[in-house]
Write a protein that holds these residues in place. Structure first.
Motif, PDB file in Angstrom:
ATOM      1  N   HIS A 124    -107.326 -27.909 -27.659  1.00 26.20           N
ATOM      2  CA  HIS A 124    -107.361 -28.179 -26.370  1.00 26.20           C
ATOM      3  C   HIS A 124    -108.617 -28.819 -25.695  1.00 26.20           C
ATOM      4  CE1 HIS A 124    -103.227 -27.408 -25.544  1.00 26.20           C
ATOM      5  NE2 HIS A 124    -103.207 -26.187 -26.288  1.00 26.20           N
ATOM      6  N   ASP A 163    -109.271 -32.161 -26.845  1.00 26.25           N
ATOM      7  CA  ASP A 163    -108.860 -33.155 -26.307  1.00 26.25           C
ATOM      8  C   ASP A 163    -109.448 -33.342 -24.737  1.00 26.25           C
ATOM      9  OD1 ASP A 163    -106.459 -35.020 -25.622  1.00 26.25           O
ATOM     10  OD2 ASP A 163    -105.635 -33.391 -24.402  1.00 26.25           O
ATOM     11  N   ARG A 213    -111.298 -36.714 -23.514  1.00 28.02           N
ATOM     12  CA  ARG A 213    -110.652 -37.606 -22.363  1.00 28.02           C
ATOM     13  C   ARG A 213    -111.503 -37.734 -21.022  1.00 28.02           C
ATOM     14  NH1 ARG A 213    -104.510 -35.304 -22.235  1.00 28.02           N
ATOM     15  NH2 ARG A 213    -104.737 -36.792 -20.420  1.00 28.02           N
TER      16      ARG A 213
END
Length: 337
Positions: free
Chosen positions: A148, A151, A155
């Motif tokens: 996570h 990610d 992003r």
């Protein structure tokens, strides 16, 4: 400070539009009240407290209720408050509902946080465009999975500093973070000290450093990467790039291995200022080791040739000037312990 003190604290803060820094670390009695008790314009005083049974992170309560109006808050320090996963989930909910973008520094070290709580937090940072958190400190917790946070790093360009010392990331976690840097993550500071790393992850980190336009500060202290891992990592440091510091204290290096080790593992207690700008010194001591990684971009199509970069040979480097002993004797380098 118990529930009543927490109510009074938040009642005062709700009327302030100038509060920028809130340090309430090492206060486990206050933390549950912050998470569960009503605050600001939420639940009236006396109707919700530590033992009220109110769900952590529920609407109108605790951090969720107050952070939505905390338009000026830039730093929130809840380190060592025994928040656990429930507390971090409440903070994540607060960030997701927060209408302002001022919060930049979130410090949650030593809070018994596992993959569940960390995953929730970074999921919010990945998908919420209105969050501008630049620094997350989750050191001294129980985190293994970095999927996570990888990610989020890919992003969310606002996320720049990750302090993850004394977790359980292992080579897999470090490798994934290296791939995130390779993919363009805007990370400028990464602390992976004491995370059970070995030399196996150093090529992935070197590839990340080779590609990164942002990374300035990396710490790998307390991981047994050895001399081979250290040299591999340095092969990804662009001598003309932004990197300013790399620390490797307690990494199985030996002072007899040369002046390079003296620079990578300076004497003294590890702090966030120790060995500042030591890459400048590395440029003088071992310039031939910096930026030597023969980088090959990853091949995305299956079944194609290997995309691995060329490993630098420590054996071939053994005769270079960087290995001259600190003592002045011409001892050969050793891999350390």
């Amino acid at each position: 400070i118990g529930p009543e003190g927490a109510h009074a604290l938040f009642d005062g803060m709700a009327r302030s539009n100038t509060l920028r820094v809130l340090h309430i670390s090492a206060n486990p009695k206050l933390a549950p009240a912050i998470i569960k008790a009503g605050a600001g314009g939420g639940t009236p005083q006396g109707e919700a407290g530590v033992d009220s049974g109110q769900e952590a992170g529920s609407a109108g309560g605790g951090l969720v209720g107050w952070l939505g109006t905390a338009a000026s808050l830039q730093t929130l320090d809840l380190s060592n408050c025994k928040l656990g996963d429930a507390g971090v989930k409440a903070i994540a909910a607060a960030l997701e509902t927060n209408v302002n973008d001022s919060l930049a520094h979130l410090r949650l070290a030593s809070n018994e946080v596992s993959d569940q709580g960390a995953g929730m937090l970074f999921s919010v940072l990945a998908r919420c465009e209105n969050t501008c958190v630049r620094e997350v400190d989750l050191g001294w917790n129980r985190i293994h999975d970095v999927s996570h946070m990888v990610d989020a790093a890919r992003r969310n360009p606002s996320l720049q500093k990750l302090y993850l010392e004394w977790n359980k990331l292992g080579d897999k976690g470090a490798t994934e973070l290296g791939k995130a840097m390779e993919a363009g993550a805007a990370l400028s500071t990464l602390d992976l000290s004491h995370n059970d790393l070995t030399g196996a992850c150093c090529e992935a980190l070197a590839r990340g450093l080779k590609c990164s336009r942002f990374m300035k500060d990396m710490s790998l202290c307390g991981n047994t990467i050895g001399l081979t891992g250290a040299v591999t990592l340095l092969s990804g440091v662009d001598p003309d790039g932004p990197m300013s510091r790399v620390l490797m204290q307690g990494c199985g290096l030996n002072a007899r291995d040369g002046l390079m080790i003296e620079v990578l593992a300076p004497e003294g207690k590890v702090t966030r200022s120790l060995g500042a700008n030591n890459v400048d010194r590395l440029r003088q001591v071992c310039p031939e080791l910096l930026g030597t990684l023969d980088y090959v971009p990853p091949v995305r199509k299956p079944g194609t040739a290997s995309s691995k970069g060329k490993r630098i040979s420590t054996a071939a480097s053994a005769t270079q000037e960087w290995v001259r002993p600190v003592t002045g004797r011409s001892a050969a380098p050793t891999a350390g312990i």
